[in-house]
Design an enzyme around this catalytic site. Structure first.
Site, PDB file in Angstrom:
ATOM      1  N   HIS A  14      -8.465   1.074 -10.561  1.00 38.66           N
ATOM      2  CA  HIS A  14      -8.676   2.504 -10.297  1.00 38.66           C
ATOM      3  C   HIS A  14      -9.981   2.707  -9.543  1.00 38.66           C
ATOM      4  CE1 HIS A  14      -6.003   3.538 -14.000  1.00 38.66           C
ATOM      5  NE2 HIS A  14      -5.293   3.290 -12.917  1.00 38.66           N
ATOM      6  N   ARG A  56       6.862  -7.129 -20.096  1.00 40.06           N
ATOM      7  CA  ARG A  56       7.035  -6.013 -19.164  1.00 40.06           C
ATOM      8  C   ARG A  56       8.071  -5.046 -19.712  1.00 40.06           C
ATOM      9  NH1 ARG A  56       5.391  -2.598 -15.639  1.00 40.06           N
ATOM     10  NH2 ARG A  56       5.619  -2.959 -13.398  1.00 40.06           N
ATOM     11  N   ALA A  74       2.520   0.205  -1.479  1.00 37.45           N
ATOM     12  CA  ALA A  74       2.224  -0.247  -2.833  1.00 37.45           C
ATOM     13  C   ALA A  74       0.740  -0.604  -2.940  1.00 37.45           C
ATOM     14  CB  ALA A  74       3.097  -1.454  -3.183  1.00 37.45           C
ATOM     15  N   PHE A  86     -12.156   8.282 -33.983  1.00 40.88           N
ATOM     16  CA  PHE A  86     -11.535   7.042 -34.454  1.00 40.88           C
ATOM     17  C   PHE A  86     -11.440   6.064 -33.272  1.00 40.88           C
ATOM     18  CE2 PHE A  86     -10.061  10.307 -37.364  1.00 40.88           C
ATOM     19  CZ  PHE A  86     -10.212   9.697 -38.609  1.00 40.88           C
ATOM     20  N   SER A 126       0.912  -1.800   3.157  1.00 40.87           N
ATOM     21  CA  SER A 126       1.969  -1.444   2.204  1.00 40.87           C
ATOM     22  C   SER A 126       1.682  -0.103   1.559  1.00 40.87           C
ATOM     23  CB  SER A 126       2.050  -2.534   1.122  1.00 40.87           C
ATOM     24  OG  SER A 126       2.758  -2.076   0.002  1.00 40.87           O
ATOM     25  N   GLY A 156       2.908   0.385  -7.813  1.00 41.15           N
ATOM     26  CA  GLY A 156       3.412   1.293  -6.785  1.00 41.15           C
ATOM     27  C   GLY A 156       4.709   0.839  -6.160  1.00 41.15           C
ATOM     28  N   LEU A 215     -18.664   7.209 -28.956  1.00 38.94           N
ATOM     29  CA  LEU A 215     -17.524   7.910 -29.559  1.00 38.94           C
ATOM     30  C   LEU A 215     -17.417   7.597 -31.048  1.00 38.94           C
ATOM     31  CD1 LEU A 215     -15.033   7.242 -26.636  1.00 38.94           C
ATOM     32  CD2 LEU A 215     -15.578   9.531 -27.485  1.00 38.94           C
TER      33      LEU A 215
END
Length: 1111
Positions: free
Chosen positions: A770, A379, A262, A795, A260, A309, A789
């Site tokens: 990812h 969604r 996607a 913040f 696919s 995707g 951080l």
């Protein structure tokens, strides 16, 4: 995901096959694999050395530090190996937090050697190049090699030399071994590059007088490089991390993903867990997992996965049914929850994907009720209102508790509801429908005055940019600020400063690829931003010639040039300085490298996901040398409200208007995820005066530009008053933000949250959506980065749930201190809705231009008259059955299908002399193509040739139905001076019967329920042949009358339907279809025989000229 671990056996196989070195690599291909079902007799036949040599045995399941864990059997004979395996094979073992079963083992020859002959080497990839590590002491007790080993950086596109290895890595190695080791390490590095490894470690590497021995090896390869490396890799199996089983459902989803465009991912964490997720988007899937773990659900979290995707309805159905099948196999005493979540989609049609999920829920409604499953849905995105409506409806009709929420609800709020940490609202607020944003509610259709494109909080834009069209090609506009970041740029090549301002209200772009929907979205965005001209100057598409493509600019149609190559596009549009590349993962590298040859381009957005990391690093190096900013790969792009948007960023117009992206605010953000960037648009618009600029750098390990690149741009942009960063597990880029804040380089307020905090809670490694979302060391975890951080003064919220609250607090402080002065809203122009989208939303209706009732190709599977093509083959319906479906919309009885096929067979050909075949042959010999020659033959079919089927059926039916006796029928036709169609043959006669007719007659008499019309025709034949023996019922006439009997008596048609099929010419179709086979045969025959142009001989033509002409 790109970097994937391979088994030791696979890694060594690659090394032994493809390494090129003068060093003598020993024990090549001498390994044997053992599992529970191993046949030892067969194994020793395949590997006879097992019987004669001392051996080493170890598990091959991605387990680190096997020697220290006592998982290596050393210096054993074969019997000793078997005894050693008895205590371990198929036994459950705990390693760290992971509990798993040892099931795959590797046996190799034992290599006697001393400690001094053991070495350590490792090669691993980083953004700036590949590091080669070497330590003169290897083995189990090697210790902290990161601090002890010699290291050498081989920059991108640089080559490793034996001299460099000897001088920088082999400092403590005896001289007699330096030559062997330097040759081996260079060969290993070349192998690493050629086969797209991302990590390759050998410990120990043993060097004796005999040569080099690779004892233990661990490796990862870049799975996205399969399209390049497939010939060498073959079919690579990627084993799961130890402690996690390889489930067939995971393999099934991986296969769907591979087929696919996607993205479909599934990892099973705890199949008995009660919390299941079905999340859209790589970034969003991590955020939902984080929130579930933060709220104490880590032990009950059953799976990790994502779909994104724009998968089709069928693909989403296949994905959903897999999840539902898994979650309904075992009951849980507390019932189960399914979280169908997601951020606000940029381009995925939410309603279409939800239809696939709804189908799956309907199919599994019984098991879902039995397992007491409650479903929570949140969604946003294109057509999400319809998707939520459909999802709510299925809850009502099935009785399954389904709670539905849209963009008005915080993305992860449903997790708290599902886990009982927050109440479920009875009636969640309903977001306005897409159409409410797009249809002009005022009485005036005129476009409002140009809205402000200055910063929403300022009276004047202090860093405006000269219109690009006034700049020289290749030279950034004079007022564009430039920046360089002093913190360690490791590329050896010179680095050019890059523009601070990437986009302005005058930016012009090229779009690579025929992405008309994305381009139209950009033009609509330009229009609502009151730009004077479209931001897209032209498109580049190498698969067609130069032409124009039609688009809309507001109400007006415009033509946009499309060029075959980049050179023409940049030459004719010198004002362009941005490229948006929709090139595929296979062509993106080459097209981007070509683009960087043109100095006028200073920003490139690469949308494609799955570009090999080694190629991405080459792009980054070239971009740094040329001062080009790359956004991506694997990104949706970025947006600068009031100025410019990349492709599908920001979603459709309803989201752009709802998030006020048509005018700039005061907050700039940078994230990895495209879907999460759209969620940030939503959060920032609800908590502040809006977005000034936002960029999604992409989910790959090495994005073209980094968080710090964009944070520094925002720091140097006066219109930006505060910065939001959505970081992620994996990599160390966020630490540069810490350094920037501490050093005073970044002075504006920064709000940052790194997603992926759940990873430290899992017992085995999980690769998130990812490619870059994987921590290779403690400092790369989201928890460590968030802490750093926070300590640096950034913040940092306690969770993603609180991100909006922190942003609001910082913003309110800036307003209170006068740094931000909110400005008055200006309404944007209205943009007409596209017709296709209005239909999708159900806002309009229009009579269709065509109607069809025989075939539907729109779904996942082709359908003939309601029957899926797979069923057609499963039922073995044959050609006759297909013809029944397509011509008569019926599933005909088996004998009817056989009769149709027999008719096609007997009408297929009747020699070259008949008019149709003759015409086909003449055309073929004149050099015409197949279609032309076939058409020439078909055009001869009519009443005199071949077209008698319909006419015979009509004549005989009319006579029979009127009650006329056969003799009366013959006499009437003679009296009227008409031929009886289907009677008579040039060659055949009552004494020389046509065997085709005889074959058909025998079949019809045996199988048809009744043959009244055929019997009537045969009675007519008796009368006509008594007058002349060749006036027989010919094959056309027989098929005609028999077909009428078939239609009237098979039980599938009413009398009126049967008569209608005869009337509209269906029967002639049998002859046309059958004879086409013969005509094609004659065409091919003439071509095969290489027959020349046909010219009719003079002696076969009677020239009869008028008398006065002959004189």
């Amino acid at each position: 995901m790109s970097a994937k671990a391979i088994s030791e056996q696979t890694g060594k196989e690659f090394l032994y096959k493809y390494i090129c070195t003068s060093a003598a690599v020993q024990n090549r291909f001498r390994y044997a694999t053992v599992s529970a079902d191993t046949d030892w007799e067969r194994l020793t036949q395949d590997h006879p050395w097992l019987l004669t040599e001392r051996l080493v045995v170890k598990p091959d399941q991605l387990i680190k530090r096997r020697g220290k864990l006592g998982l290596v059997g050393v210096d054993l004979d074969l019997q000793g190996v078997k005894e050693w395996l008895k205590q371990r094979l198929m036994r459950e073992t705990t390693i760290g937090k992971a509990k798993g079963i040892l099931k795959n083992f590797l046996i190799e020859p034992f290599v006697p050697h001393s400690q001094e002959e053991e070495f350590y080497t490792c090669i691993y990839a980083t953004r700036e190049g590949d590091y080669v590590l070497f330590h003169h002491e290897g083995g189990v007790e090697v210790g902290d090699v990161d601090s002890k080993a010699q290291r050498l950086l081989v920059g991108v596109d640089e080559k490793l030399t034996e001299d460099a290895v000897t001088e920088q890595l082999l400092i403590h190695v005896p001289d007699e071994k330096k030559e062997v080791l330097s040759s081996f390490i260079v060969g290993l590095f070349n192998l690493y590059e050629d086969l797209y490894f991302t990590y390759l470690e050998i410990n120990p590497l043993v060097v004796t007088g005999e040569g080099v021995f690779v004892l233990d090896m661990a490796a990862k390869i870049d799975a996205t490089a399969e399209f390049i490396c497939k010939p060498k890799w073959g079919d690579v199996e990627f084993p799961p991390p130890f402690g996690r089983e390889a489930y067939p459902e995971e393999a099934y989803i991986a296969d769907l993903d591979a087929k696919s465009g996607a993205s479909l991912k599934l990892t099973l964490l705890n199949p008995r867990g009660r919390i299941w997720t079905m999340v859209a988007g790589g970034g969003a899937s991590v955020v939902y997992s984080d929130t579930i773990c933060d709220l104490g659900g880590v032990d009950e979290l059953a799976n990790y996965g994502e779909y994104s995707g724009a998968p089709s309805e069928q693909q989403t159905y296949d994905y959903a049914k897999t999840i539902l099948s898994l979650m309904t196999r075992e009951k849980h005493p507390d019932g189960k929850v399914l979280i169908i979540g997601g951020s606000i989609a940029n381009f995925t049609n939410v309603a279409a994907t939800f239809k696939g999920i709804v189908r799956a829920i309907k199919d599994f409604q019984g098991p879902l009720k039995e397992n007491e499953v409650t479903i929570f849905v949140r969604r946003g995105g294109p057509n999400y209102q319809e998707g939520l409506r459909v999802m709510g409806e299925v809850g009502k009709t099935t009785g399954i508790p389904i709670h539905v929420f849209g963009t008005e609800t915080h993305m992860t709020a449903i997790v708290g509801m599902a886990l009982g940490h927050r109440p479920i609202p009875n009636q969640p607020p309903v977001a306005a429908h897409t159409a409410n944003f797009l249809l002009n509610s005022s009485s005036s259709a005129a476009t409002p005055a140009t809205s402000r494109t200055a910063s929403f909080s300022e009276h004047k834009l202090t860093n405006d940019v000269t219109p690009a069209k006034k700049a020289k090609p290749g030279v950034p506009a004079a007022s564009s600020l430039c920046y360089t970041w002093p913190v360690k740029n490791m590329f050896s090549a010179s680095v050019q400063a890059k523009a601070t301002t990437l986009f302005s209200k005058h930016t012009k772009a090229l779009v690579w690829g025929m992405q008309t929907r994305a381009v139209q979205g950009m033009l609509d965005f330009d229009y609502v931003c009151s730009r004077e001209e479209p931001s897209v100057a032209a498109m580049v598409y190498p698969f067609t010639g130069d032409h124009k493509q039609k688009f809309y600019w507001g109400h007006k149609e415009i033509l946009m040039p499309v060029y075959k190559n980049m050179a023409d596009a940049v030459k004719k549009h010198p004002e362009v300085d941005v490229l948006i590349s929709f090139a595929s993962l296979r062509s993106a590298f080459d097209s981007t490298m070509e683009t960087m040859l043109y100095p006028q381009i200073h920003t490139i957005a690469i949308i494609a996901e799955g570009i090999p990391e080694a190629l991405t690093r080459k792009l980054i190096k070239t971009a740094n040398e040329k001062g080009v900013t790359i956004i991506g790969p694997a990104t949706v792009g970025g947006i600068k409200p009031g100025c410019f948007k990349i492709g599908n960023t920001g979603g459709m117009l309803d989201n752009i208007l709802a998030s006020k992206l048509y005018r700039p605010g005061s907050v700039a953000y940078v994230s990895r995820s495209g879907g999460m960037s759209n969620e940030l648009n939503n959060i920032i618009s609800r908590t502040t005066d809006g977005v000034y600029e936002g960029v999604a750098i992409g989910g790959d390990r090495y994005p073209g530009s980094t968080f710090m690149d964009h944070v520094l741009r925002y720091q140097d942009t006066p219109g930006v008053k505060m910065i939001v960063v959505l970081g992620e597990i994996g990599g160390t880029e966020e630490y540069k933000i810490c350094e920037g804040v501490k050093e005073g380089r970044i002075t504006k307020p920064v709000v940052c949250w790194c997603i992926g905090t759940c990873a430290t809670m899992f017992s085995s490694e999980v690769q998130f959506g990812h490619a870059g979302a994987c921590a290779n060391q403690a400092s790369e975890t989201a928890v460590a980065k968030n802490q750093a951080l926070r300590e640096a003064g950034v913040f940092v919220p306690r969770s993603f749930d609180e991100l909006g609250d922190i942003i609001r607090t910082v913003y309110d402080d800036l307003v209170a201190s006068g740094v931000i002065i909110p400005a008055q809203e200006v309404p944007p122009p209205t943009v007409p809705m596209d017709y296709s989208w209005a239909r999708e939303l159900g806002l309009i209706r229009k009579p269709a231009s065509f109607m069809t009732s025989i075939c539907d190709e729109r779904g996942q599977e082709l359908i003939y008259a309601g029957m899926p093509i797979t069923e057609v083959f499963k039922e073995e319906m044959g050609l006759g059955g297909v013809l029944g479906l397509l011509w008569f919309q019926r599933r005909l009885p088996r004998y009817a299908c056989q009769f149709i096929e027999m008719c096609l067979m007997v009408t297929a050909d009747h020699g070259p002399a008949v008019s149709g075949a003759h015409n086909t042959i003449v055309c073929a010999r004149a050099g015409k193509d197949l279609i032309s020659s076939l058409t020439s033959g078909l055009l001869t079919i009519g009443d005199r040739f071949g077209g008698a089927l319909d006419a015979a059926a009509k004549q005989f039916s009319k006579a029979f139905d009127s009650g006329m006796l056969p003799m009366e029928f013959v006499n009437k036709m003679k009296k009227d001076g008409k031929l009886i169609m289907g009677i008579g043959h040039r060659v055949k006669s009552i004494n020389n019967p046509d065997m085709r007719v005889q074959i058909l007659k025998d079949f019809v008499k045996q199988h048809f329920p009744a043959t009244q019309l055929l019997d009537y025709a045969l009675d007519v034949e008796k009368i006509t042949t008594s007058k002349k023996p060749n006036l027989i019922l010919n094959v056309d006439g027989f098929i005609g009358v028999a077909f009428v009997d078939l239609l009237r008596t098979c039980g599938g048609f009413t009398r009126d339907e049967a008569d209608e099929f005869v009337e509209i010419g269906a029967l002639n179709g049998i002859f046309v279809l059958g004879r086409s086979m013969g005509f094609i045969g004659h065409y091919l025959d003439q071509k095969r025989l290489k027959q020349g142009l046909y010219r009719h001989p003079w002696d076969d033509i009677s020239y009869v000229l008028p008398e006065h002409m002959s004189m």
